[in-house]
Design a protein around this motif. Structure first.
Motif, PDB file in Angstrom:
ATOM      1  N   VAL A 155      -2.318  -4.343   8.142  1.00 15.27           N
ATOM      2  CA  VAL A 155      -0.998  -4.944   8.012  1.00 15.27           C
ATOM      3  C   VAL A 155       0.034  -3.839   7.793  1.00 15.27           C
ATOM      4  CG1 VAL A 155       0.393  -6.548   6.653  1.00 15.27           C
ATOM      5  CG2 VAL A 155      -2.012  -7.036   7.082  1.00 15.27           C
ATOM      6  N   GLU A 156       1.163  -3.980   8.444  1.00 18.67           N
ATOM      7  CA  GLU A 156       2.207  -2.966   8.332  1.00 18.67           C
ATOM      8  C   GLU A 156       2.834  -2.983   6.942  1.00 18.67           C
ATOM      9  OE1 GLU A 156       6.475  -1.770  10.449  1.00 18.67           O
ATOM     10  OE2 GLU A 156       5.371  -3.575  11.047  1.00 18.67           O
ATOM     11  N   VAL A 157       3.038  -1.806   6.395  1.00 21.59           N
ATOM     12  CA  VAL A 157       3.692  -1.661   5.097  1.00 21.59           C
ATOM     13  C   VAL A 157       5.193  -1.529   5.337  1.00 21.59           C
ATOM     14  CG1 VAL A 157       3.871  -0.282   3.005  1.00 21.59           C
ATOM     15  CG2 VAL A 157       1.656  -0.556   4.119  1.00 21.59           C
ATOM     16  N   ARG A 158       5.948  -2.499   4.857  1.00 19.54           N
ATOM     17  CA  ARG A 158       7.398  -2.483   5.044  1.00 19.54           C
ATOM     18  C   ARG A 158       8.050  -1.778   3.854  1.00 19.54           C
ATOM     19  NH1 ARG A 158       8.492  -8.719   6.222  1.00 19.54           N
ATOM     20  NH2 ARG A 158       6.817  -8.903   4.662  1.00 19.54           N
ATOM     21  N   ARG A 159       8.647  -0.639   4.132  1.00 18.58           N
ATOM     22  CA  ARG A 159       9.218   0.173   3.061  1.00 18.58           C
ATOM     23  C   ARG A 159      10.373  -0.504   2.343  1.00 18.58           C
ATOM     24  NH1 ARG A 159       9.196   6.332   5.585  1.00 18.58           N
ATOM     25  NH2 ARG A 159       6.903   6.501   5.811  1.00 18.58           N
ATOM     26  N   PRO A 175      -1.141  -4.772   2.176  1.00 18.27           N
ATOM     27  CA  PRO A 175      -0.280  -3.599   2.388  1.00 18.27           C
ATOM     28  C   PRO A 175      -0.100  -2.772   1.121  1.00 18.27           C
ATOM     29  CG  PRO A 175       1.065  -5.551   2.174  1.00 18.27           C
ATOM     30  CD  PRO A 175      -0.360  -6.014   2.115  1.00 18.27           C
ATOM     31  N   ARG A 187      -5.737   3.038   2.392  1.00 18.75           N
ATOM     32  CA  ARG A 187      -5.585   1.601   2.337  1.00 18.75           C
ATOM     33  C   ARG A 187      -6.810   0.975   1.673  1.00 18.75           C
ATOM     34  NH1 ARG A 187      -1.680  -0.449   5.906  1.00 18.75           N
ATOM     35  NH2 ARG A 187      -2.325  -2.496   5.141  1.00 18.75           N
ATOM     36  N   GLU A 239      -6.624  -4.734  12.751  1.00 24.47           N
ATOM     37  CA  GLU A 239      -5.441  -3.909  12.609  1.00 24.47           C
ATOM     38  C   GLU A 239      -4.891  -4.037  11.188  1.00 24.47           C
ATOM     39  OE1 GLU A 239      -2.421  -4.491  15.419  1.00 24.47           O
ATOM     40  OE2 GLU A 239      -3.710  -4.200  17.163  1.00 24.47           O
TER      41      GLU A 239
END
Length: 350
Positions: A78-82, A256, A250, A76
């Motif tokens: 990694v989530e990109v934190r805005r 990220p 990506r 999965e």
């Protein structure tokens, strides 16, 4: 009287394809040379028959299911934190503005204010990189790097000839001092091999910032600092903002970051340097674009490499370090690598 012909006279005596041998014995049927193939199933295994399900299909083994699960398993991303990406972009912009404005204070006989600004950035670099990478003798490496940073700034200001030779000697001496200090301590002696790269990166990074002071002593050096650091700050800021809006495609699931941010950041930084070069006396739009492209691309790639290094440490099982230090590490590394690149472009190209 018996009949002359038997009741079975009309039958073929060898109808069952069994021919008698020389001794009157019947030959057995010829053995099958091909594989044992069932009419409705796959070839049978020798020595270990497979069980059949109710529908006649062979039963699945546990190792087959494990292989299929491994093939179907996907990593999965990694989530990109805005908010985090925008915060890092703001830090990169502030750092670039501070260095560019500090360079404007430098002049013949008045380089101390710029040296103090550089020393402050060097201290932030030492704190961020030591807390993020955590070498074995953390305090020793941090103190050694701070001393080397101060000595490099003094050498850059007070040396008779503006050159990089004193800075190179200080970098080598600081690296050897840090390694020897870790060899003395028995606890850190085991991990001294792991700390070589960390110590080298931190010491070279703080010395790299001092090249900006040397560059300010060269004709057209202050203008080169303005053009190069503007391109660097714009490239890092735009790259992080693009990651907050469009992190695609990506580059790696564990990092990220997106390729669009890297490319767009370098391009916008080059454009900014070209526009700025058209207003400066010693530059043209072409020369500004060339040196801006080199420094902007160098800084963006250094920032990206820091993200890969952090992902590698997390995948190796190392515990995450200080939150602020980890995210300040990228922009600081980008400016540290852009400083000697700006010096090289000013000396070789202008």
């Amino acid at each position: 009287m018996f009949p002359s012909t038997s009741s079975e006279a009309g039958r073929d005596p060898w109808a069952d394809d069994v021919h008698p041998g020389p001794a009157g014995r019947a030959h057995p049927p010829a053995p099958r040379t091909g594989p044992d193939v069932d009419d409705d199933g796959p070839p049978a295994r020798r020595g270990r028959p497979r069980r059949l399900r109710r529908g006649g299909e062979p039963a699945r083994r546990p190792d087959d299911e494990a292989v299929e699960e491994l093939e179907e398993e996907e990593i999965e991303p990694v989530e990109v934190r805005r908010p985090l990406a925008l915060t890092v972009a703001g830090f990169a912009a502030l750092l670039g503005v501070g260095l560019v404005l500090g360079a404007q204070t430098a002049g013949p006989g008045h380089r101390l204010p710029f040296a103090l600004i550089i020393f402050g950035v060097q201290l932030i670099f030492v704190l961020a990189w030591t807390m993020a990478m955590r070498p074995p003798a953390l305090l020793l490496v941090a103190v050694t790097s701070a001393v080397v940073a101060a000595a490099a700034d003094v050498a850059a200001v007070r040396s008779d000839v503006a050159g990089l030779a004193p800075l190179g000697y200080l970098a080598a001496g600081g690296f050897l001092l840090g390694v020897l200090g870790q060899l003395v301590r028995r606890v850190d002696r085991v991990r001294v091999t792991d700390s070589l790269g960390t110590t080298l990166l931190i010491v070279v990074g703080v010395v790299a910032f001092a090249t900006l002071i040397v560059l300010s002593r060269i004709p057209a050096g202050t203008q080169a600092i303005t053009v190069c650091l503007t391109a660097t700050g714009v490239a890092l800021t735009v790259a992080r903002i693009t990651d907050a809006v469009l992190p695609w495609p990506r580059l790696a699931p564990q990092v990220p970051r997106g390729a669009a941010g890297v490319v767009i950041g370098a391009m916008v930084g080059t454009l900014a340097s070209a526009v700025l070069g058209s207003f400066l006396v010693s530059f043209t739009p072409t020369s500004g674009a060339v040196i801006g492209l080199v420094t902007a691309a160098t800084a963006v790639l250094a920032d990206l490499a820091v993200g890969y290094a952090e992902a590698g440490r997390l995948m190796a099982g190392e515990p995450p370090t200080m939150w602020v230090a980890r995210h300040m590490q990228g922009p600081l590394g980008g400016f540290a690598l852009a400083a000697p690149a700006a010096y090289a472009m000013c000396v070789l190209f202008l």
